[in-house]
Design a protein around this motif. Structure first.
Motif, short mmCIF file in Angstrom:
data_model
loop_
_atom_site.label_atom_id
_atom_site.label_comp_id
_atom_site.label_asym_id
_atom_site.label_seq_id
_atom_site.Cartn_x
_atom_site.Cartn_y
_atom_site.Cartn_z
N SER A 288 0.39 -1.31 -0.13
CA SER A 288 -0.16 -0.35 -0.22
C SER A 288 1.22 1.50 -0.43
O SER A 288 2.01 1.27 0.28
CB SER A 288 -1.12 -0.53 1.40
N ALA A 289 0.27 2.13 -0.09
CA ALA A 289 1.54 3.52 -0.37
C ALA A 289 0.37 4.46 0.82
O ALA A 289 -0.94 5.04 0.19
CB ALA A 289 1.40 4.51 -1.64
N LEU A 290 1.23 5.29 1.04
CA LEU A 290 0.69 6.18 2.35
C LEU A 290 1.80 7.95 2.16
O LEU A 290 2.57 7.79 2.43
CB LEU A 290 0.81 5.91 3.02
N ILE A 291 1.22 8.57 1.55
CA ILE A 291 0.90 10.40 1.24
C ILE A 291 0.47 11.23 1.82
O ILE A 291 -0.47 11.50 2.31
CB ILE A 291 0.80 10.96 -0.66
N CYS A 292 1.73 11.74 2.61
CA CYS A 292 1.46 12.36 3.72
C CYS A 292 1.29 13.79 2.93
O CYS A 292 2.63 14.63 2.36
CB CYS A 292 1.83 12.33 5.22
N LEU A 293 0.32 14.88 3.35
CA LEU A 293 0.56 15.95 2.52
C LEU A 293 0.61 17.66 3.78
O LEU A 293 -0.69 17.29 4.84
CB LEU A 293 -0.50 16.63 1.15
N ALA B 78 -7.18 4.94 9.58
CA ALA B 78 -7.16 5.01 8.49
C ALA B 78 -6.42 4.97 7.42
O ALA B 78 -6.65 4.60 6.49
CB ALA B 78 -7.47 6.90 8.36
N LEU B 79 -5.36 3.98 7.90
CA LEU B 79 -4.10 3.48 6.85
C LEU B 79 -5.20 2.53 5.84
O LEU B 79 -5.91 2.60 5.60
CB LEU B 79 -2.92 2.78 7.51
N VAL C 279 -3.94 3.51 -2.57
CA VAL C 279 -2.98 4.55 -2.11
C VAL C 279 -3.92 5.25 -1.11
O VAL C 279 -4.99 5.65 -1.20
CB VAL C 279 -3.20 4.86 -3.12
N GLY C 280 -2.52 5.53 0.77
CA GLY C 280 -3.91 6.43 1.05
C GLY C 280 -3.97 8.32 1.15
O GLY C 280 -1.96 8.23 1.14
N VAL C 281 -4.72 8.74 1.41
CA VAL C 281 -3.98 10.10 0.79
C VAL C 281 -4.24 10.97 2.74
O VAL C 281 -5.32 10.61 2.77
CB VAL C 281 -4.41 11.34 0.20
#
Length: 284
Positions: free
Chosen positions: A51-56, A104-105, A111-113
């Protein structure tokens, strides 16, 4: 694009970091990267291994919402989840500070943002330490307990949290949208000057703007303490929105394609009968 120049791999100073970069034809180039990202995400979804976690993160008006809209618009809706974290609810405050982020992962294949992230817990609460009292932590009895050691310990817990999920297949990329104070002023004025943008404005934005220096100090500290090999930070110049979006998209594509996602192969028992299945359908 040399993405290494944006990566926090040694101690940085935000005061010396650029906030504006303009890449020619950024919008046109983004369209191409977006297609590549969409295909990459489809393959990751099919493989179901990562999975991918994109943190902004970024100051108000840094462009997080519009970046999400433009960078992820070609993603398959079933494969991307966006979470915008606001003030913790009563239920969330009854758990540890990472609980609402953990649940919330993204699942494997997705892909989680995170639009604003678990780093708000060492950012907003550090500028406004009184917020911590809402967590009812037994060891916190006064503001004196909310010192640098308290927040540095939280950063250590965040590093451990990210290391744990990374070891289980979550690919973590963190982006700080580095906006200048002058450009924030321009964007706030735009919200006030254009009637259809008025709803975006909050008087609270002006109160937080007065604390700009404190926020910059907190951001610099967390960037230096929480950028790791398994969860790196990238400082992205944010004064020019098209360029910022392109940089984020290009970094995502460059980093994610390293994992060489592959579609699963059909089971042998079905693969051996593939022509038979075709015949059944064609002869209906």
């Amino acid at each position: 694009m040399d993405i290494e120049k944006y990566k926090v791999s040694s101690k940085i100073s935000l005061q010396n970091s650029i906030t504006k970069e303009v890449i020619e034809d950024a919008e046109k180039k983004l369209k191409k990267v977006r297609k590549k990202l969409s295909k990459l995400q489809d393959t990751m979804y099919a493989e179901g291994k990562y999975s991918a976690l994109i943190c902004l993160q970024g100051m108000d008006t840094s462009g997080k919402d519009s970046l999400i809209r433009e960078v992820f618009k070609q993603f398959n809706a079933r494969g991307v989840e966006v979470h915008s974290f606001k003030v913790p609810t009563e239920l969330e405050l009854k758990h540890d500070f990472l609980w609402r982020h953990y649940i919330a992962l993204p699942a494997k294949g997705k892909v989680g943002v995170f639009n604003r992230t678990h780093y708000e817990n060492v950012l907003v609460t550090r500028v406004h330490p009184g917020y911590i009292f809402g967590e009812n932590i037994p060891t916190v009895k006064s503001l004196d307990d909310l010192n640098d050691a308290f927040y540095h310990d939280r950063m250590k817990r965040i590093n451990e949290f990210e290391q744990h999920i990374a070891s289980n297949g979550t690919l973590i990329l963190k982006f700080f949208l580095n906006l200048s104070k002058d450009e924030q002023k321009n964007r706030l004025l735009r919200r006030l000057n254009i009637p259809e943008k008025n709803w975006k404005f909050s008087s609270g934005d002006l109160k937080e703007r007065k604390l700009w220096g404190q926020y910059q100090d907190c951001y610099e500290d967390l960037l230096n303490r929480t950028s790791t090999d398994y969860a790196p930070w990238f400082v992205v110049p944010a004064d020019d929105k098209p360029t910022a979006r392109l940089i984020v998209a290009d970094i995502m594509h460059t980093e994610l394609k390293k994992y060489n996602f592959k579609e699963p192969i059909l089971a042998k028992k079905d693969l051996d009968k593939i022509n038979e299945f075709k015949d059944q359908l064609n002869n209906e």
